[in-house]
Design a protein around this motif. Structure first.
Motif, mmCIF file in Angstrom:
data_model
loop_
_atom_site.group_PDB
_atom_site.id
_atom_site.type_symbol
_atom_site.label_atom_id
_atom_site.label_comp_id
_atom_site.label_asym_id
_atom_site.label_seq_id
_atom_site.Cartn_x
_atom_site.Cartn_y
_atom_site.Cartn_z
ATOM 1 N N PRO A 66 -64.588 -74.543 5.011
ATOM 2 C CA PRO A 66 -64.994 -75.529 3.970
ATOM 3 C C PRO A 66 -66.176 -76.012 3.878
ATOM 4 O O PRO A 66 -66.709 -76.681 2.949
ATOM 5 C CB PRO A 66 -63.678 -76.451 4.215
ATOM 6 C CG PRO A 66 -63.473 -76.376 5.813
ATOM 7 C CD PRO A 66 -63.679 -75.102 6.171
ATOM 8 N N ALA A 67 -66.706 -76.500 5.192
ATOM 9 C CA ALA A 67 -68.017 -77.297 5.238
ATOM 10 C C ALA A 67 -69.182 -76.478 4.414
ATOM 11 O O ALA A 67 -69.997 -77.290 4.021
ATOM 12 C CB ALA A 67 -68.584 -77.488 6.663
ATOM 13 N N ASN A 68 -69.198 -75.237 4.399
ATOM 14 C CA ASN A 68 -70.211 -74.593 3.753
ATOM 15 C C ASN A 68 -69.852 -74.307 2.270
ATOM 16 O O ASN A 68 -70.648 -73.891 1.511
ATOM 17 C CB ASN A 68 -70.399 -73.241 4.326
ATOM 18 C CG ASN A 68 -70.941 -73.334 5.850
ATOM 19 O OD1 ASN A 68 -71.571 -74.485 6.132
ATOM 20 N ND2 ASN A 68 -70.776 -72.656 6.653
ATOM 21 N N VAL A 69 -68.862 -74.695 1.713
ATOM 22 C CA VAL A 69 -68.255 -74.070 0.630
ATOM 23 C C VAL A 69 -68.057 -75.262 -0.385
ATOM 24 O O VAL A 69 -68.273 -75.502 -1.625
ATOM 25 C CB VAL A 69 -67.077 -73.251 0.281
ATOM 26 C CG1 VAL A 69 -66.613 -72.835 -1.119
ATOM 27 C CG2 VAL A 69 -67.229 -71.794 1.151
ATOM 28 N N LEU A 70 -67.367 -76.393 0.094
ATOM 29 C CA LEU A 70 -67.167 -77.445 -0.475
ATOM 30 C C LEU A 70 -68.350 -78.698 -0.676
ATOM 31 O O LEU A 70 -69.232 -78.773 0.442
ATOM 32 C CB LEU A 70 -66.014 -78.248 0.060
ATOM 33 C CG LEU A 70 -64.732 -77.403 0.014
ATOM 34 C CD1 LEU A 70 -63.640 -78.521 0.812
ATOM 35 C CD2 LEU A 70 -64.357 -77.098 -1.331
ATOM 36 N N PRO A 71 -68.531 -79.106 -1.857
ATOM 37 C CA PRO A 71 -67.703 -79.305 -3.102
ATOM 38 C C PRO A 71 -67.762 -77.932 -3.783
ATOM 39 O O PRO A 71 -68.789 -77.343 -3.747
ATOM 40 C CB PRO A 71 -67.921 -80.318 -3.964
ATOM 41 C CG PRO A 71 -69.551 -80.686 -3.372
ATOM 42 C CD PRO A 71 -69.612 -80.191 -1.824
ATOM 43 N N THR A 95 -61.816 -75.713 -12.933
ATOM 44 C CA THR A 95 -61.200 -77.026 -13.287
ATOM 45 C C THR A 95 -61.861 -78.217 -13.009
ATOM 46 O O THR A 95 -61.711 -79.267 -13.471
ATOM 47 C CB THR A 95 -59.910 -76.822 -12.277
ATOM 48 O OG1 THR A 95 -60.324 -77.175 -11.171
ATOM 49 C CG2 THR A 95 -59.108 -75.888 -12.537
ATOM 50 N N GLY A 96 -63.292 -78.072 -12.619
ATOM 51 C CA GLY A 96 -64.146 -79.085 -12.211
ATOM 52 C C GLY A 96 -64.842 -79.116 -10.789
ATOM 53 O O GLY A 96 -64.517 -78.219 -10.070
ATOM 54 N N LYS A 97 -65.387 -79.937 -10.536
ATOM 55 C CA LYS A 97 -65.908 -80.299 -9.109
ATOM 56 C C LYS A 97 -64.867 -80.522 -8.257
ATOM 57 O O LYS A 97 -64.065 -81.554 -8.216
ATOM 58 C CB LYS A 97 -67.102 -81.202 -9.134
ATOM 59 C CG LYS A 97 -68.145 -81.531 -7.841
ATOM 60 C CD LYS A 97 -69.149 -82.047 -8.079
ATOM 61 C CE LYS A 97 -70.015 -82.184 -6.776
ATOM 62 N NZ LYS A 97 -70.939 -83.278 -7.077
ATOM 63 N N ILE A 98 -64.660 -79.621 -7.112
ATOM 64 C CA ILE A 98 -63.510 -79.728 -6.232
ATOM 65 C C ILE A 98 -64.154 -80.274 -4.928
ATOM 66 O O ILE A 98 -64.986 -79.414 -4.123
ATOM 67 C CB ILE A 98 -62.916 -78.570 -6.140
ATOM 68 C CG1 ILE A 98 -62.049 -78.289 -7.635
ATOM 69 C CG2 ILE A 98 -61.631 -78.824 -5.372
ATOM 70 C CD1 ILE A 98 -61.578 -76.859 -7.753
ATOM 71 N N SER A 99 -63.406 -81.443 -4.130
ATOM 72 C CA SER A 99 -63.875 -81.764 -3.034
ATOM 73 C C SER A 99 -62.639 -81.908 -2.115
ATOM 74 O O SER A 99 -61.501 -81.749 -2.748
ATOM 75 C CB SER A 99 -64.662 -83.026 -2.850
ATOM 76 O OG SER A 99 -63.897 -84.125 -3.574
#
Length: 388
Positions: A345-350, A355-359
């Motif tokens: 997740p650290a390298n992909v998020l946000p 549907t929008g900007k996802i965090s």
């Protein structure tokens, strides 16, 4: 009620979700296959964006339980529900559309059920026995609550709705609760320098939820909350709204009521709402009554030139806006499940989603929609630095 506990009436008289029983059992979809048709009878054909490839005939796949256990991604949906089948089918189509764009990924097996609250635990265990290494679903709030109540979850799982729960395991949550957009509207109005707000509602269950979410966030931001107005057909209170600089209105209403209410509010007063008032950019004549209403929605409906939106195929002919949003939910759900399965997740998020900007906040994936304003019957995205 809808899968998110709002927006549609009770199961006895559904509007946006109509019976569409699915007879086909769970299927396995190869990772590079094109989007397959929804299990519902005679579904829309899904094609690529530009150019549109010729539709391919679906290949019959073995029923779940007849194939050997093997690593796969499981998608658990109420496809056989007389109330939620159409919503589930839209999510399934979006999920498989995203899977079809992923090279060398695990196959997807779809596990249908009728009543998630009663069947989801057994269905989840069935998927694990069949070799599922990552699971998406359930879709309904009751289904998610039932799964969450079973105890710690060891397999990466993305529930497609939200419940009040604190987790320390592998169960995560992602959905489209309208309260999120109401809170974002309050934050945006505060950023615009507005000082006071009047909430105009219709007293429906959904309207009450939106009104409460906006009011709580508005007061948390330090705004002054004026006495609310419940619209009952009499426009007089709307005409008497203060036009002093710094005042605003939050419209907590469904599309039909919002179109009745908006013309009675002076055009000098900034009006905010959620995507509940927006029926898409194909209904420009209908949308004219919502002039200058500010709202939040997703790139899938507002930004056809958005990089992520352009990647994924669209359903032809288009579905209703509510189902299009669920289709987009399916796309981003697949992408988020990949993040969980790959433990990256650290390298992909946000994530810049459709549907929008996802965090992520703990075990909840949060979505920030696109801010837009109604102009000439169209929902037009507003530049991020604008103070509208």
């Amino acid at each position: 009620m809808s899968v998110f506990g709002c927006a549609t009436p009770t199961p006895t008289a559904p509007k946006t979700v109509t019976p569409a029983p699915v007879s086909q059992p769970a299927v396995q979809t190869p990772p590079a296959a094109p989007v397959t048709a929804s299990p519902a009878a005679q579904p829309p054909v899904v094609t690529g964006v530009v150019p549109a490839p010729a539709p391919l005939a679906a290949t019959p796949l073995p029923a779940i339980g007849t194939e050997p256990a093997a690593p796969h991604i499981a998608l658990l949906l109420p496809l056989n529900s007389p109330v939620f089948a159409k919503a589930a089918a839209a999510v399934q189509q979006g999920f498989l559309a995203a899977a079809g764009k992923e090279l060398n990924s695990l196959p997807v097996r779809v596990y249908p059920c009728s009543d998630e609250s009663a069947e989801i635990v057994a269905l989840y265990q069935k998927a694990l026995r069949a070799g599922a290494v990552a699971i998406a679903g359930p879709l309904t709030r009751n289904g998610v609550a039932a799964l969450a109540a079973t105890g710690p979850v060891a397999t990466p799982t993305l529930a497609l709705n939200l419940v009040d729960d604190t987790r320390a395991d592998q169960l995560y949550f992602f959905g489209l609760p309208p309260e999120t957009e109401a809170r974002q509207a309050a934050q945006r109005a505060t950023t615009a320098g507005l000082l006071s707000a009047t909430v105009v509602s219709t007293n429906s269950p959904l309207s009450k939820r939106l009104a409460q979410a906006f009011s709580d966030e508005w007061q948390r931001e330090g705004g002054i909350l004026q006495a609310g107005i419940i619209y009952d057909g009499d426009p007089t209170p709307l005409k008497d709204l203060s036009q002093e600089p710094g005042t605003s209105v939050f419209l907590a209403a469904e599309p039909d009521k919002a179109r009745l209410i908006r013309p009675y509010i002076n055009s000098a007063i900034p009006v905010y709402a959620t995507s509940q008032v927006f029926s898409g950019n194909t209904n420009t004549l209908t949308n004219y009554d919502l002039a200058d209403v500010r709202f939040f929605d997703m790139p899938w409906l507002l930004q056809p030139d958005h990089p992520a939106v352009m990647i994924y195929p669209h359903v032809v002919p288009p579905m209703t806006p509510d189902l299009e949003r669920l289709y987009a939910l399916g796309i981003d759900a697949y992408r988020l499940l990949q993040v969980l399965y790959q433990h990256n997740p650290a390298n992909v998020l946000p994530l810049d989603g459709v549907t929008g900007k996802i965090s992520r906040n703990g075990h909840v994936f949060q979505r920030e929609g696109i801010f837009a304003i109604m102009r000439q019957g169209l929902g037009v995205p507003v530049e991020g630095k604008s103070r509208q």
